[in-house]
Design an enzyme around this catalytic site. Structure first.
Site, short mmCIF file in Angstrom:
data_model
loop_
_atom_site.label_atom_id
_atom_site.label_comp_id
_atom_site.label_asym_id
_atom_site.label_seq_id
_atom_site.Cartn_x
_atom_site.Cartn_y
_atom_site.Cartn_z
CB CYS A 8 39.57 33.59 41.52
SG CYS A 8 40.76 32.76 40.44
CG HIS A 62 42.23 36.73 46.55
ND1 HIS A 62 41.38 35.67 46.33
CD2 HIS A 62 42.90 36.92 45.37
CE1 HIS A 62 41.51 35.25 45.06
NE2 HIS A 62 42.43 35.99 44.47
CG HIS A 74 43.63 30.61 43.99
ND1 HIS A 74 42.26 30.62 44.17
CD2 HIS A 74 43.91 31.75 43.30
CE1 HIS A 74 41.75 31.70 43.62
NE2 HIS A 74 42.74 32.41 43.09
#
Length: 395
Positions: free
Chosen positions: A164, A289, A323
């Site tokens: 990620c 995040h 995400h």
């Protein structure tokens, strides 16, 4: 990174397509209203036959040109949708610098896996793969190769896949390449598309939420997966908006869980400030995040508080995009660019019940950027952490 020899890397254009849409008007409306048309309930993608929320691109995607059919995947179609938005800027850069003086660095974690899933389903059902299928389409390197082939770029070309944080690390690599004088411009970005492998993997980790994710809330229960493509053209030629600094760390605390105190996250943020020669007072907004998992939001809040206290407004835009995994850093870099370029209000964190373990100041009402810069965090499996600072080159 060495701040003594650091310099800003200027952003000359940005192409972006996610659950927010692909037109500036729809992107801005979603960011300001907190309502994203692409955040949808899906009850057919998980092997457990349970529902989850995904950030889906709903607009039609352009077809891959016939001459590039070896790259024909939905992942590359989504990339193409964003790349066409910066086509003129890239072509101008090729004319100015030459195709061999431009690099391509792309971050991804899924590449063409979704197309591979369809191909293998046919193989199981009919005994043969589709005629147009080749395993190279789902190789990670195909993402960067497609961009280079699209624009006839002959400079350095590669893909980074660090889960990620993938498309955050591309900015660090681009900055180092420009600083070393290896190239004069770099196309950077990230692209990931929805696939069953990823969704079911995260479901196996019990990390998915069956409702819209709620970062920093007492009711946060997991993530929503999304898909996105975001690309930028970088160079050392001055422009109004720049990558002012970048920091990274690798705490290797656990294969999938973040360090509970956010030590690696703190290290990345401090490194980014040092690289940009900025203090915490220069940061006017932090795009966290903010995955809405209990562990991530707790540790990130602790890390941000140690560096910035509760004076810098914080929010996570993942309830609007999902995400987007390997594309997450580039997605949130594009959001930062839109805020800076169009002087948008900061994305509000619609958190109705802020958790007790969250110490940072969330964006809860309309407010605008009060300083010159935005810090954006991306934290990945294995403790691979990236913090990027985007801001105005004046003021």
């Amino acid at each position: 990174m060495n701040s003594a020899t650091s310099f800003p890397v200027f952003i000359h254009d940005c192409g972006f397509h996610s659950a927010l849409g692909c037109e500036p008007a729809s992107i801005h409306q979603a960011l300001q209203t907190g309502q994203s048309k692409g955040m949808l309930i899906d009850d057919g993608i998980l092997n457990t036959h349970t529902s989850t929320v995904i950030g889906r691109v709903t607009e039609a995607l352009p077809e891959i040109p016939q001459a590039l059919s070896q790259h024909s995947t939905r992942n590359n179609q989504l990339a193409l949708s964003a790349l066409l938005q910066i086509k003129t800027s890239v072509e101008d850069a090729v004319l100015q610098y030459g195709s061999n003086r431009i690099a391509v660095i792309v971050g991804t974690s899924t590449s063409g896996i979704a197309d591979g899933e369809v191909a293998y389903a046919q193989k199981i059902d009919q005994g043969v793969f589709p005629e147009n299928y080749h395993y190279s389409k789902q190789e990670l390197g195909d993402s960067a190769n497609f961009v280079a082939d699209l624009f006839n770029i002959t400079g350095p070309c590669y893909t980074i896949s660090t889960a990620c944080s993938s498309s955050g690390r591309v900015f660090i690599s681009a900055k180092r390449m420009l600083q070393a004088g290896i190239v004069d411009a770099v196309i950077v970005g990230g692209v990931d598309t929805i696939c069953r492998l990823t969704l079911n993997g995260f479901n196996g980790l019990e990390a998915l939420s069956n409702q819209l994710c709620q970062p920093f809330s007492a009711e946060r229960s997991g993530i929503n997966i999304g898909e996105s493509a975001a690309f930028m053209l970088l160079s050392t030629k001055p422009s109004d908006i720049a990558l002012l600094g970048a920091g990274d760390s690798s705490d290797a605390h656990h294969i999938s869980a973040p360090h509970p105190e956010g030590n690696g996250a703190e290290q990345a943020m401090r490194a980014a400030l040092d690289d940009a020669c900025l203090t915490p007072d220069h940061i006017g907004y932090i795009n966290a995040h903010g995955t809405a998992t209990p562990l991530n939001d707790s540790m990130e809040s602790k890390a941000i508080y140690r560096v910035f206290g509760d004076k810098v407004p914080v929010s996570s835009t993942k309830p609007l995009t999902g995400h987007t995994l390997g594309a997450a850093s580039a997605t949130e870099a594009a959001i930062a660019w839109h805020i800076l370029r169009h002087q948008l209000p900061l994305p509000i964190q619609r958190c109705t019940n802020k958790a007790e373990d969250i110490e940072v100041a969330l964006v809860e009402n309309e407010q605008y950027l009060g300083s010159k810069a935005i810090l954006s965090n991306s934290f990945a499996f294995g403790g691979n952490n990236i913090s990027l600072i985007f801001g105005y080159t004046h003021g």
